[in-house]
Scaffold this motif. Structure first.
Motif, PDB file in Angstrom:
ATOM      1  N   GLY A   1       0.796  -1.226   0.000  1.00  0.00           N
ATOM      2  CA  GLY A   1       0.000   0.000   0.000  1.00  0.00           C
ATOM      3  C   GLY A   1       0.824   1.269   0.000  1.00  0.00           C
ATOM      4  N   PHE A   2       2.146   1.140   0.152  1.00  0.00           N
ATOM      5  CA  PHE A   2       3.018   2.318   0.208  1.00  0.00           C
ATOM      6  C   PHE A   2       3.894   2.365  -1.033  1.00  0.00           C
ATOM      7  N   SER A   3       3.906   3.515  -1.713  1.00  0.00           N
ATOM      8  CA  SER A   3       4.705   3.666  -2.927  1.00  0.00           C
ATOM      9  C   SER A   3       6.126   4.109  -2.591  1.00  0.00           C
ATOM     10  N   LEU A   4       7.103   3.327  -3.015  1.00  0.00           N
ATOM     11  CA  LEU A   4       8.502   3.690  -2.781  1.00  0.00           C
ATOM     12  C   LEU A   4       8.915   4.919  -3.585  1.00  0.00           C
ATOM     13  N   LEU A   5       8.090   5.316  -4.552  1.00  0.00           N
ATOM     14  CA  LEU A   5       8.391   6.539  -5.295  1.00  0.00           C
ATOM     15  C   LEU A   5       8.296   7.769  -4.393  1.00  0.00           C
ATOM     16  N   VAL A   6       7.547   7.649  -3.300  1.00  0.00           N
ATOM     17  CA  VAL A   6       7.512   8.722  -2.300  1.00  0.00           C
ATOM     18  C   VAL A   6       8.910   8.910  -1.721  1.00  0.00           C
ATOM     19  N   CYS A   7       9.569   7.799  -1.423  1.00  0.00           N
ATOM     20  CA  CYS A   7      10.939   7.859  -0.893  1.00  0.00           C
ATOM     21  C   CYS A   7      11.895   8.452  -1.923  1.00  0.00           C
TER      22      CYS A   7
ATOM     23  N   TRP B   1      14.123   1.852  -9.726  1.00  0.00           N
ATOM     24  CA  TRP B   1      13.512   2.062  -8.395  1.00  0.00           C
ATOM     25  C   TRP B   1      12.537   0.942  -8.028  1.00  0.00           C
ATOM     26  N   ASN B   2      12.768  -0.215  -8.600  1.00  0.00           N
ATOM     27  CA  ASN B   2      11.984  -1.386  -8.234  1.00  0.00           C
ATOM     28  C   ASN B   2      12.932  -2.576  -8.101  1.00  0.00           C
ATOM     29  N   TRP B   3      14.047  -2.310  -7.410  1.00  0.00           N
ATOM     30  CA  TRP B   3      15.093  -3.317  -7.267  1.00  0.00           C
ATOM     31  C   TRP B   3      14.786  -4.256  -6.111  1.00  0.00           C
ATOM     32  N   THR B   4      15.526  -5.348  -6.043  1.00  0.00           N
ATOM     33  CA  THR B   4      15.253  -6.359  -5.023  1.00  0.00           C
ATOM     34  C   THR B   4      16.227  -6.310  -3.859  1.00  0.00           C
ATOM     35  N   ASP B   5      17.184  -5.377  -3.877  1.00  0.00           N
ATOM     36  CA  ASP B   5      18.085  -5.257  -2.740  1.00  0.00           C
ATOM     37  C   ASP B   5      18.245  -3.797  -2.335  1.00  0.00           C
TER      38      ASP B   5
ATOM     39  N   GLU C   1     -10.449  -3.771  -0.636  1.00  0.00           N
ATOM     40  CA  GLU C   1      -9.316  -4.403  -1.311  1.00  0.00           C
ATOM     41  C   GLU C   1      -8.940  -3.612  -2.547  1.00  0.00           C
ATOM     42  N   PRO C   2      -7.619  -3.394  -2.796  1.00  0.00           N
ATOM     43  CA  PRO C   2      -7.199  -2.693  -3.997  1.00  0.00           C
ATOM     44  C   PRO C   2      -7.636  -3.413  -5.247  1.00  0.00           C
ATOM     45  N   LYS C   3      -8.130  -2.646  -6.223  1.00  0.00           N
ATOM     46  CA  LYS C   3      -8.472  -3.218  -7.525  1.00  0.00           C
ATOM     47  C   LYS C   3      -7.277  -3.071  -8.445  1.00  0.00           C
ATOM     48  N   ARG C   4      -6.502  -4.136  -8.574  1.00  0.00           N
ATOM     49  CA  ARG C   4      -5.255  -4.056  -9.334  1.00  0.00           C
ATOM     50  C   ARG C   4      -5.501  -3.755 -10.804  1.00  0.00           C
ATOM     51  N   THR C   5      -4.682  -2.857 -11.325  1.00  0.00           N
ATOM     52  CA  THR C   5      -4.769  -2.522 -12.743  1.00  0.00           C
ATOM     53  C   THR C   5      -3.560  -3.044 -13.495  1.00  0.00           C
ATOM     54  N   GLY C   6      -2.857  -3.976 -12.860  1.00  0.00           N
ATOM     55  CA  GLY C   6      -1.636  -4.498 -13.473  1.00  0.00           C
ATOM     56  C   GLY C   6      -0.432  -3.907 -12.787  1.00  0.00           C
ATOM     57  N   PRO C   7       0.744  -4.492 -13.024  1.00  0.00           N
ATOM     58  CA  PRO C   7       1.946  -4.015 -12.369  1.00  0.00           C
ATOM     59  C   PRO C   7       2.338  -2.624 -12.839  1.00  0.00           C
ATOM     60  N   HIS C   8       2.858  -1.830 -11.908  1.00  0.00           N
ATOM     61  CA  HIS C   8       3.345  -0.503 -12.276  1.00  0.00           C
ATOM     62  C   HIS C   8       4.464  -0.113 -11.335  1.00  0.00           C
ATOM     63  N   ARG C   9       5.267   0.829 -11.739  1.00  0.00           N
ATOM     64  CA  ARG C   9       6.415   1.249 -10.957  1.00  0.00           C
ATOM     65  C   ARG C   9       5.946   1.767  -9.620  1.00  0.00           C
ATOM     66  N   GLY C  10       6.694   1.391  -8.593  1.00  0.00           N
ATOM     67  CA  GLY C  10       6.374   1.816  -7.255  1.00  0.00           C
ATOM     68  C   GLY C  10       5.722   0.724  -6.443  1.00  0.00           C
ATOM     69  N   ASP C  11       5.274  -0.361  -7.098  1.00  0.00           N
ATOM     70  CA  ASP C  11       4.664  -1.467  -6.353  1.00  0.00           C
ATOM     71  C   ASP C  11       5.739  -2.280  -5.637  1.00  0.00           C
TER      72      ASP C  11
ATOM     73  N   MET D   1       5.719  17.615  -4.869  1.00  0.00           N
ATOM     74  CA  MET D   1       5.007  16.586  -5.627  1.00  0.00           C
ATOM     75  C   MET D   1       5.192  15.188  -5.033  1.00  0.00           C
ATOM     76  N   LEU D   2       5.765  15.106  -3.823  1.00  0.00           N
ATOM     77  CA  LEU D   2       6.086  13.795  -3.261  1.00  0.00           C
ATOM     78  C   LEU D   2       4.857  12.932  -3.041  1.00  0.00           C
ATOM     79  N   GLY D   3       3.717  13.550  -2.803  1.00  0.00           N
ATOM     80  CA  GLY D   3       2.501  12.771  -2.584  1.00  0.00           C
ATOM     81  C   GLY D   3       1.873  12.260  -3.864  1.00  0.00           C
ATOM     82  N   THR D   4       2.328  12.755  -5.012  1.00  0.00           N
ATOM     83  CA  THR D   4       1.727  12.378  -6.292  1.00  0.00           C
ATOM     84  C   THR D   4       1.800  10.876  -6.578  1.00  0.00           C
ATOM     85  N   PRO D   5       2.941  10.195  -6.333  1.00  0.00           N
ATOM     86  CA  PRO D   5       2.955   8.741  -6.553  1.00  0.00           C
ATOM     87  C   PRO D   5       1.890   8.014  -5.732  1.00  0.00           C
TER      88      PRO D   5
END
Length: 249
Positions: A48-54, A121-125, A239-249, A167-171
């Motif tokens: 539920g939290f977008s890492l794009l905020v970070c 910005w969607n790395w695994t480490d 429950e979130p209605k997924r629209t498919g994968p997107h950056r920040g998930d 604009m940090l809240g935009t993601p």
């Protein structure tokens, strides 16, 4: 004699208020993320939290630190930027750890050095996120060192720093819209965002900070209010209605 005592009392009160305001500016920025951090740690769910905020905050505060070298503003704002960067790295470390533990099948490692734009910005480490910001910091430091005597460049860096933060809240706004839900997002975090940004923008105005500060602060408050409106609009969607994968998930 009475007016002398009154003036001294007013000066003392003004000094105390100034110190309290400065302290609030320094630590107030990280407080909204504490409920979100605790929620992710408790639920073991970072979706539920977008890492794009970070990303937005790391870029914004790194640029603000560079701006300080070109145009010295108040130390509390500089210290706030340093502390905020530390908090964002803590958030990233938690989110990456939670996501890696929650995967039933270990996904292929995606790291910064792959230089794959579609996984940016969607790395695994965690190290990849740190390396990315380190490279960005070194690059911006070199540019500021070279162009520090050019006022247009310095003011542009200041504007970019504050606009990015605004604009940090935009993601998060976009993520909520795509999911048609605010599930997993800490409402306390957004309420604290809003209150803190209103206080911060007022502080900028009263302290006569550079114009970039209060203009972008006003934009930030507007985005916060839009996110709060989503809480009301999507209140029936558990429950979130997924629209498919997107950056920040």
């Amino acid at each position: 004699m009475d007016w002398v005592i009154s003036d001294e009392l007013s000066l003392t009160v003004g000094t105390v208020v100034g110190w309290v305001s400065a302290g609030a500016m320094i630590v107030g920025g990280i407080i909204p993320y504490i409920p979100q951090y605790r929620q992710i740690r408790k639920t073991k769910d970072a979706e539920g939290f977008s890492l794009l905020v970070c990303l937005a905050l790391l870029v914004a505060n790194t640029l603000r630190i560079m701006f300080w070298f070109g145009r010295h503003f108040e130390y509390p704002l500089l210290i706030q930027s340093l502390i905020m960067n530390v908090m964002m790295f803590l958030m990233i470390h938690l989110c990456v750890s939670v996501r890696n533990r929650s995967q039933l099948v270990q996904a292929r490692q995606r790291i910064f050095l792959d230089f794959d734009a579609k996984h940016f910005w969607n790395w695994t480490d965690f190290q990849s996120y740190f390396d990315c910001i380190l490279v960005f910091t070194i690059a911006t430091s070199l540019l500021m060192y070279i162009f520090i005597d050019y006022i247009v460049f310095v003011e542009t860096v200041g504007f970019l720093a504050l606009f990015t933060e605004a604009m940090l809240g935009t993601p998060q706004l976009v993520k909520n819209y795509r999911n048609k839900s605010t599930e997993g997002m800490s409402i306390s975090m957004v309420i604290m965002w809003t209150g803190g940004d209103i206080f911060k923008t007022t502080y900028f105005l009263l302290r006569e900070a550079p114009v970039q500060f209060w203009v972008c602060g006003s934009v930030q408050v507007t985005v916060d209010l839009l996110i709060l409106s989503q809480v009301f609009i999507y209140r029936g969607n558990a429950e979130p209605k997924r629209t498919g994968p997107h950056r920040g998930d």
